[in-house]
Structures are given as C-alpha cells and as structure tokens.
Design a protein around this motif. Structure first.
Motif, PDB file in Angstrom:
ATOM      1  N   VAL A   1     -57.028  15.251   5.174  1.00  0.00           N
ATOM      2  CA  VAL A   1     -58.229  14.534   5.624  1.00  0.00           C
ATOM      3  C   VAL A   1     -59.245  14.456   4.485  1.00  0.00           C
ATOM      4  CG1 VAL A   1     -60.185  14.607   7.228  1.00  0.00           C
ATOM      5  CG2 VAL A   1     -57.864  15.048   8.062  1.00  0.00           C
ATOM      6  N   LEU A   2     -59.432  15.552   3.760  1.00  0.00           N
ATOM      7  CA  LEU A   2     -60.340  15.531   2.596  1.00  0.00           C
ATOM      8  C   LEU A   2     -59.865  14.533   1.540  1.00  0.00           C
ATOM      9  CD1 LEU A   2     -61.274  19.277   2.049  1.00  0.00           C
ATOM     10  CD2 LEU A   2     -62.816  17.404   2.613  1.00  0.00           C
ATOM     11  N   LEU A   3     -58.558  14.488   1.316  1.00  0.00           N
ATOM     12  CA  LEU A   3     -57.999  13.541   0.359  1.00  0.00           C
ATOM     13  C   LEU A   3     -58.256  12.108   0.815  1.00  0.00           C
ATOM     14  CD1 LEU A   3     -56.375  12.904  -2.183  1.00  0.00           C
ATOM     15  CD2 LEU A   3     -54.285  13.223  -0.822  1.00  0.00           C
ATOM     16  N   ALA A   4     -58.047  11.831   2.096  1.00  0.00           N
ATOM     17  CA  ALA A   4     -58.307  10.485   2.624  1.00  0.00           C
ATOM     18  C   ALA A   4     -59.784  10.136   2.502  1.00  0.00           C
ATOM     19  CB  ALA A   4     -57.843  10.388   4.072  1.00  0.00           C
ATOM     20  N   LEU A   5     -60.667  11.086   2.773  1.00  0.00           N
ATOM     21  CA  LEU A   5     -62.102  10.835   2.629  1.00  0.00           C
ATOM     22  C   LEU A   5     -62.480  10.575   1.172  1.00  0.00           C
ATOM     23  CD1 LEU A   5     -63.574  13.493   5.083  1.00  0.00           C
ATOM     24  CD2 LEU A   5     -63.633  11.004   5.340  1.00  0.00           C
ATOM     25  N   LEU A   6     -61.925  11.350   0.257  1.00  0.00           N
ATOM     26  CA  LEU A   6     -62.195  11.149  -1.164  1.00  0.00           C
ATOM     27  C   LEU A   6     -61.748   9.755  -1.611  1.00  0.00           C
ATOM     28  CD1 LEU A   6     -63.004  12.201  -3.999  1.00  0.00           C
ATOM     29  CD2 LEU A   6     -60.672  13.085  -4.198  1.00  0.00           C
ATOM     30  N   LEU A   7     -60.520   9.393  -1.242  1.00  0.00           N
ATOM     31  CA  LEU A   7     -60.012   8.077  -1.629  1.00  0.00           C
ATOM     32  C   LEU A   7     -60.783   6.956  -0.939  1.00  0.00           C
ATOM     33  CD1 LEU A   7     -56.165   8.740  -1.699  1.00  0.00           C
ATOM     34  CD2 LEU A   7     -57.777   8.674  -3.615  1.00  0.00           C
ATOM     35  N   GLY A   8     -61.182   7.181   0.300  1.00  0.00           N
ATOM     36  CA  GLY A   8     -61.987   6.183   1.006  1.00  0.00           C
ATOM     37  C   GLY A   8     -63.342   5.981   0.359  1.00  0.00           C
ATOM     38  N   TRP A   9     -63.965   7.074  -0.056  1.00  0.00           N
ATOM     39  CA  TRP A   9     -65.258   6.994  -0.737  1.00  0.00           C
ATOM     40  C   TRP A   9     -65.125   6.227  -2.053  1.00  0.00           C
ATOM     41  CZ3 TRP A   9     -66.664  10.552  -4.986  1.00  0.00           C
ATOM     42  CH2 TRP A   9     -67.994  10.408  -5.408  1.00  0.00           C
ATOM     43  N   LEU A  10     -64.113   6.558  -2.826  1.00  0.00           N
ATOM     44  CA  LEU A  10     -63.896   5.856  -4.096  1.00  0.00           C
ATOM     45  C   LEU A  10     -63.541   4.385  -3.866  1.00  0.00           C
ATOM     46  CD1 LEU A  10     -61.960   8.613  -6.057  1.00  0.00           C
ATOM     47  CD2 LEU A  10     -64.340   7.903  -6.376  1.00  0.00           C
ATOM     48  N   ALA A  11     -62.765   4.108  -2.822  1.00  0.00           N
ATOM     49  CA  ALA A  11     -62.424   2.716  -2.501  1.00  0.00           C
ATOM     50  C   ALA A  11     -63.671   1.941  -2.098  1.00  0.00           C
ATOM     51  CB  ALA A  11     -61.387   2.665  -1.386  1.00  0.00           C
ATOM     52  N   PHE A  12     -64.539   2.552  -1.310  1.00  0.00           N
ATOM     53  CA  PHE A  12     -65.771   1.896  -0.888  1.00  0.00           C
ATOM     54  C   PHE A  12     -66.642   1.561  -2.095  1.00  0.00           C
ATOM     55  CE2 PHE A  12     -70.193   1.882   0.483  1.00  0.00           C
ATOM     56  CZ  PHE A  12     -70.154   0.989   1.549  1.00  0.00           C
ATOM     57  N   LEU A  13     -66.765   2.517  -3.010  1.00  0.00           N
ATOM     58  CA  LEU A  13     -67.602   2.289  -4.185  1.00  0.00           C
ATOM     59  C   LEU A  13     -67.038   1.191  -5.092  1.00  0.00           C
ATOM     60  CD1 LEU A  13     -68.576   5.943  -5.168  1.00  0.00           C
ATOM     61  CD2 LEU A  13     -70.020   4.224  -4.053  1.00  0.00           C
ATOM     62  N   SER A  14     -65.720   1.107  -5.191  1.00  0.00           N
ATOM     63  CA  SER A  14     -65.113   0.135  -6.107  1.00  0.00           C
ATOM     64  C   SER A  14     -64.762  -1.182  -5.429  1.00  0.00           C
ATOM     65  CB  SER A  14     -63.855   0.747  -6.736  1.00  0.00           C
ATOM     66  OG  SER A  14     -62.867   0.957  -5.744  1.00  0.00           O
ATOM     67  N   TRP A  15     -64.964  -1.300  -4.129  1.00  0.00           N
ATOM     68  CA  TRP A  15     -64.541  -2.471  -3.363  1.00  0.00           C
ATOM     69  C   TRP A  15     -64.986  -3.802  -3.982  1.00  0.00           C
ATOM     70  CZ3 TRP A  15     -61.006  -2.154   0.338  1.00  0.00           C
ATOM     71  CH2 TRP A  15     -60.797  -3.258   1.157  1.00  0.00           C
ATOM     72  N   PRO A  16     -66.249  -3.976  -4.373  1.00  0.00           N
ATOM     73  CA  PRO A  16     -66.659  -5.283  -4.917  1.00  0.00           C
ATOM     74  C   PRO A  16     -65.991  -5.635  -6.247  1.00  0.00           C
ATOM     75  CG  PRO A  16     -68.590  -3.966  -4.339  1.00  0.00           C
ATOM     76  CD  PRO A  16     -67.388  -3.075  -4.233  1.00  0.00           C
ATOM     77  N   ALA A  17     -65.511  -4.639  -6.968  1.00  0.00           N
ATOM     78  CA  ALA A  17     -64.980  -4.881  -8.307  1.00  0.00           C
ATOM     79  C   ALA A  17     -63.481  -5.144  -8.331  1.00  0.00           C
ATOM     80  CB  ALA A  17     -65.304  -3.690  -9.209  1.00  0.00           C
TER      81      ALA A  17
END
Length: 102
Positions: free
Chosen positions: A59-75
């Motif tokens: 779950v922590l791994l999914a949250l970490l990847l989700g956070w990074l995906a959210f931050l990089s989404w526009p790029a």
C-alpha cells in the motif's frame, strides 16, 4: 473543471505540488539510488514478508507511485500515464490477493 468540494482541479494540483516540493527537493538531493532503493525495499517486503508487513508495504508503494504519478501527470503522454496507472493497480491487486490468501 471542479472537484466535488468545489475547488478547481488546477488549484488542487498547485496545492499538492507546493506541499510536495520540500520532499521532492530532498529526494532530488539524496543519492540517485535512494528512490529506487525505497521502491525495491517496499516491493520485496510486499512480496516476501508476512502479510502483516507485506500488505502495508505494498500500500505504501502504491501511494508513493501514485504521488509521483500525480506530480508528473501533466508532463507525460498517454502511454506512460497508462503504465503508471497499470502498475499501481497491479500492486494494489497483489495486496488484495495477499490478504485473500492469508
């Protein structure tokens, strides 16, 4: 476009980006293998540790990847977006399967 709370999505993105900045800066300043190392440790713990430790690690791994995906989404373009969402989904499904199999 508005979220259910009435706040614009771009406002949410700006707030998350602003709050995330110090953490991203620390990750950027850390040795290059820090983030891959954290990812690897969480993934290995999720796969090989007992369920009590493994599921929270996944779950922590999914949250970490989700956070990074959210931050990089526009790029990023559609292909990388799909892969990011797919990887998060696979991790969460594996966590559910670990729970179901005890």
């Amino acid at each position: 476009m508005s979220s259910p709370s009435g706040q614009s999505v771009s406002g949410l993105r700006q707030r998350v980006t602003k709050v995330s900045y110090p953490y991203v800066a620390k990750l950027h300043a850390a040795p290059k293998l820090t983030l891959p190392g954290i990812t690897l440790v969480l993934a290995l713990a999720g796969v090989f540790a007992p369920v009590v430790v493994g599921v929270p690690a996944l779950v922590l791994l999914a949250l970490l990847l989700g956070w990074l995906a959210f931050l990089s989404w526009p790029a990023v373009t559609t292909g990388p977006r799909f892969l990011r969402l797919f990887s998060i989904l696979v991790i969460l499904l594996f966590a559910v399967s670990r729970i179901a199999n005890g």
